[in-house]
Motif scaffolding. Structure first.
Motif, PDB file in Angstrom:
ATOM      1  N   GLY A  13       0.822  -1.154   0.033  1.00  0.00           N
ATOM      2  CA  GLY A  13      -0.059  -0.076  -0.017  1.00  0.00           C
ATOM      3  C   GLY A  13       0.951   1.092   0.002  1.00  0.00           C
ATOM      4  O   GLY A  13       1.970   1.059   0.026  1.00  0.00           O
ATOM      5  N   LYS A  14       0.150   2.455  -0.203  1.00  0.00           N
ATOM      6  CA  LYS A  14       0.942   3.662   0.167  1.00  0.00           C
ATOM      7  C   LYS A  14       1.677   3.717   1.141  1.00  0.00           C
ATOM      8  O   LYS A  14       2.819   4.381   1.264  1.00  0.00           O
ATOM      9  CB  LYS A  14       0.081   4.877  -0.368  1.00  0.00           C
ATOM     10  N   TYR A  15       1.378   3.134   2.286  1.00  0.00           N
ATOM     11  CA  TYR A  15       1.991   3.234   3.634  1.00  0.00           C
ATOM     12  C   TYR A  15       2.992   2.027   3.739  1.00  0.00           C
ATOM     13  O   TYR A  15       3.357   2.029   5.232  1.00  0.00           O
ATOM     14  CB  TYR A  15       0.995   3.119   4.835  1.00  0.00           C
ATOM     15  N   CYS A  16       3.200   1.501   2.733  1.00  0.00           N
ATOM     16  CA  CYS A  16       4.130   0.342   3.100  1.00  0.00           C
ATOM     17  C   CYS A  16       5.611   0.622   3.751  1.00  0.00           C
ATOM     18  O   CYS A  16       6.126  -0.238   4.296  1.00  0.00           O
ATOM     19  CB  CYS A  16       4.493  -0.305   1.623  1.00  0.00           C
TER      20      CYS A  16
ATOM     21  N   HIS B  56      -4.483  10.887  -3.156  1.00  0.00           N
ATOM     22  CA  HIS B  56      -4.569  10.402  -4.342  1.00  0.00           C
ATOM     23  C   HIS B  56      -5.145   9.078  -4.523  1.00  0.00           C
ATOM     24  O   HIS B  56      -5.965   8.702  -5.612  1.00  0.00           O
ATOM     25  CB  HIS B  56      -3.168  10.476  -5.331  1.00  0.00           C
ATOM     26  N   SER B  57      -4.679   8.024  -3.506  1.00  0.00           N
ATOM     27  CA  SER B  57      -5.301   6.738  -3.655  1.00  0.00           C
ATOM     28  C   SER B  57      -7.044   6.753  -3.266  1.00  0.00           C
ATOM     29  O   SER B  57      -7.754   6.106  -3.952  1.00  0.00           O
ATOM     30  CB  SER B  57      -4.757   5.890  -2.682  1.00  0.00           C
ATOM     31  N   LEU B  58      -7.298   7.798  -2.263  1.00  0.00           N
ATOM     32  CA  LEU B  58      -8.767   7.916  -2.089  1.00  0.00           C
ATOM     33  C   LEU B  58      -9.728   8.082  -3.226  1.00  0.00           C
ATOM     34  O   LEU B  58     -10.590   7.913  -3.643  1.00  0.00           O
ATOM     35  CB  LEU B  58      -8.871   8.952  -0.924  1.00  0.00           C
ATOM     36  N   CYS B  59      -8.886   9.261  -3.989  1.00  0.00           N
ATOM     37  CA  CYS B  59      -9.520   9.913  -5.199  1.00  0.00           C
ATOM     38  C   CYS B  59      -9.407   8.828  -6.393  1.00  0.00           C
ATOM     39  O   CYS B  59     -10.564   8.606  -7.158  1.00  0.00           O
ATOM     40  CB  CYS B  59      -9.013  11.186  -5.873  1.00  0.00           C
ATOM     41  N   ALA B  60      -8.537   8.080  -6.492  1.00  0.00           N
ATOM     42  CA  ALA B  60      -8.419   6.987  -7.507  1.00  0.00           C
ATOM     43  C   ALA B  60      -9.572   5.858  -7.170  1.00  0.00           C
ATOM     44  O   ALA B  60     -10.171   5.347  -8.119  1.00  0.00           O
ATOM     45  CB  ALA B  60      -7.148   6.182  -7.676  1.00  0.00           C
TER      46      ALA B  60
ATOM     47  N   THR C 281     -12.062  13.796  -9.008  1.00  0.00           N
ATOM     48  CA  THR C 281     -10.873  14.764  -9.084  1.00  0.00           C
ATOM     49  C   THR C 281     -10.440  15.051  -7.617  1.00  0.00           C
ATOM     50  O   THR C 281     -11.349  14.861  -6.679  1.00  0.00           O
ATOM     51  CB  THR C 281     -11.491  16.253  -9.618  1.00  0.00           C
ATOM     52  N   SER C 282      -9.353  15.305  -7.442  1.00  0.00           N
ATOM     53  CA  SER C 282      -8.950  15.633  -5.995  1.00  0.00           C
ATOM     54  C   SER C 282      -8.956  17.132  -5.359  1.00  0.00           C
ATOM     55  O   SER C 282      -8.591  17.917  -6.115  1.00  0.00           O
ATOM     56  CB  SER C 282      -7.246  15.141  -6.014  1.00  0.00           C
ATOM     57  N   PRO C 283      -9.189  16.940  -4.086  1.00  0.00           N
ATOM     58  CA  PRO C 283      -9.348  18.356  -3.377  1.00  0.00           C
ATOM     59  C   PRO C 283      -7.778  18.715  -3.331  1.00  0.00           C
ATOM     60  O   PRO C 283      -7.174  17.710  -3.119  1.00  0.00           O
ATOM     61  CB  PRO C 283      -9.975  18.247  -2.096  1.00  0.00           C
ATOM     62  N   SER C 284      -7.498  19.724  -3.118  1.00  0.00           N
ATOM     63  CA  SER C 284      -6.416  20.212  -2.482  1.00  0.00           C
ATOM     64  C   SER C 284      -5.872  19.703  -1.079  1.00  0.00           C
ATOM     65  O   SER C 284      -6.882  19.507  -0.263  1.00  0.00           O
ATOM     66  CB  SER C 284      -5.862  21.615  -2.443  1.00  0.00           C
TER      67      SER C 284
END
Length: 532
Positions: free
Chosen positions: A276-279, A375-379, A384-387
């Motif tokens: 995961g992104k937290y790896c 970015h993973s949440l939005c994917a 689109t991603s909030p700032s």
């Protein structure tokens, strides 16, 4: 590293003291200077040296300096407490004597008939028992003995040499390696660095595990920096460190720790990783859990501690671990190390990078394991991603804390539960609609649920960290191309290593080996040719 003719002349000048170095051909060696230490690296790939690890070595030096400083403070506090207790005991002693004399008068016994004074040996015992209560005021605080350091896998000895030359108050530094060529190189580098290195650093040919198991509780600091996994050294290392000492450990088998091969990770560290992104943070927590070495008693359970499905996306959970879930940073230590680094900026070759890492760590939530990626949440939602500022503000306005993480510039740590995180994203998607998706996809399932929290995206005061507000760089690019771990020592450099080392390094190595082969062939031809 280009040192110019001055380095070659310097090496020739010192060659008389460097008994292990017989060649002074400028093409056969390179002088590498890092911090206050210098090492001689021969052209052949015989001894491992990793230029990218300058960040690690600088950070280790900063931690070691703070450790010595904290150790002195603790020692001074202990002496002050002991002196205070001694003063109090000495003040109470006359009262105790008068009380004893009054008791003897009341009992009608004359002085001299007290049982305490009938046996001369008891007088001596009394004197000895009073000795610890003598005050040490006026003598000044005693310094603790300089810490003894073990570098268990030394290779060229650069790290040990930097410890000896740069860290004030350090004691003996023992550098080990089980490779004869590496030990010879380390001893050569010790001699090359002069009197300070000769007086403090010693190199030994030994198996680090055997050495540490035969030197129990002997070192205040043990440093493990292997080429690959440190798992085989951990058990002996924790036994070699004294109580109150420090173990510094580096793991470079990140592919294993980050989930590329879960079975290998489980066999080495007793934990299963997740991809995961937290790896990278999970890798650190796996290593810490492995080092903990506490015996755990396992008993039968009554059921899973989590439901079978995620309440938001209805997918099955992936189970990993166990991992270290307690804080991985001591905030006081981080602040002390950062202050030391800033006060000695010129002493750290990798100052920019380590100060950036320490700054990010100092602002990271310490009681939140792992993190989410915006970015993973939005994917997942295909939106689109909030700032980052807007998302941070929504979390803060919801009554929760949030921070960045030092292992990923896009990672966000928060104590908000995942249903709150998804509610914030549901509210965002309502204002920024997405295209219709298949109903069985995770994003569709998540968005089908109505949010119970109405997110407020108004900018919060704490939405920017102090470093961001001051525009302090936190994640720096690599200083040069092909930056990273190099080829393991002893392996032949070929054209397939271009992506790892760069074309110049590969071509120089291949050309150098070709010249050596031609020279050997020419020498052989001359020796076998018959005289005319």
């Amino acid at each position: 590293m280009d040192e110019g003719e001055g380095s070659h002349e310097k090496l020739q000048h010192k060659s008389s003291s460097c008994n292990g170095l017989t060649s002074v051909d400028p093409n056969d060696y390179t002088i590498i200077k890092e911090g206050e230490a210098e090492i001689i690296m021969l052209a052949k790939n015989e001894v491992f040296y990793n230029k990218a690890q300058v960040n690690n070595r600088d950070l280790s030096i900063a931690v070691l300096r703070t450790f010595i400083s904290k150790r002195k403070e603790e020692h001074a506090a202990m002496l002050a407490k002991r002196n205070k207790a001694a003063c109090k005991a000495s003040e109470d002693a006359p009262g105790a004597i008068e009380e004893a004399a009054k008791s003897m008068r009341d009992s009608g016994k004359p002085n001299g008939e007290c049982e305490v004074h009938m046996d001369p040996s008891q007088n001596e015992s009394c004197d000895i028992s009073l000795e610890p209560f003598k005050t040490t005021e006026g003598r000044g605080p005693e310094e603790p003995k300089p810490p003894k350091v073990l570098e268990a896998l030394a290779a060229s000895g650069l790290r040990a040499l930097r410890y000896a030359c740069e860290v004030e108050g350090i004691g003996k530094v023992v550098a080990l390696d089980n490779d004869k060529v590496s030990v010879e190189a380390c001893k050569r580098n010790i001699r090359y660095n002069g009197s300070v290195a000769l007086s403090k650093v010693e190199s030994h040919l030994a198996d680090a595990r055997v050495f540490m198991l035969t030197h129990l509780k002997e070192f205040e600091v043990v440093d493990l920096d292997p080429y690959g996994s440190p798992s085989v050294f951990l058990d002996s290392a924790v036994q070699s460190v004294v109580d109150g000492g420090m173990l510094m450990c580096t793991a470079t088998d990140m592919a294993v720790l980050c989930g590329s091969n879960g079975e290998v990770c489980y066999s080495k560290y007793g934990s299963y990783p997740l991809r995961g992104k937290y790896c990278h943070e999970m890798a650190l927590r796996i290593l810490l859990a492995c080092i903990e070495n506490k015996s755990v008693r396992y008993l039968p359970g009554f059921g899973p501690v989590v439901p079978q499905e995620c309440s938001d996306c209805k997918k099955k959970f992936n189970m990993g671990g166990p991992i270290w879930s307690a804080p991985i940073h001591d905030q006081e230590w981080v602040d002390s190390i950062l202050a030391n680094v800033k006060s000695m900026k010129s002493c750290y070759p990798a100052y920019d990078r380590i100060s950036a890492v320490l700054t990010t760590i100092s602002e990271e939530l310490v009681d939140v394991p792992l993190f989410v990626s915006l970015h993973s949440l939005c994917a997942t939602l295909k939106c689109t991603s909030p700032s980052a500022v807007m998302f941070r503000s929504a979390v803060i306005n919801g009554g929760y804390r949030i921070s960045g993480t030092h292992v990923n510039p896009l990672g966000l740590k928060s104590d908000a539960p995942m249903d709150v995180i998804w509610d914030i994203m549901r509210c965002w998607v309502k204002n920024h609609p997405v295209k219709a998706q298949s109903p069985d996809q995770s994003g569709s399932v998540i968005l089908a649920k109505e949010p119970t929290l109405q997110a407020n995206f108004a900018r919060a005061v704490a939405s920017l960290s102090k470093a961001q507000a001051k525009k302090v760089a936190r994640f720096l690019p690599n200083p040069e191309r092909h930056w990273g771990p190099k080829l393991r020592a002893g392996r032949q450099i070929t054209s397939k290593h271009v992506s790892l080392l760069g074309p110049d390094a590969v071509n120089n190595s291949i050309n150098h080996e070709g010249d050596e082969c031609n020279a050997k062939r020419h020498k052989t031809d001359n020796s076998t040719s018959s005289p005319s």
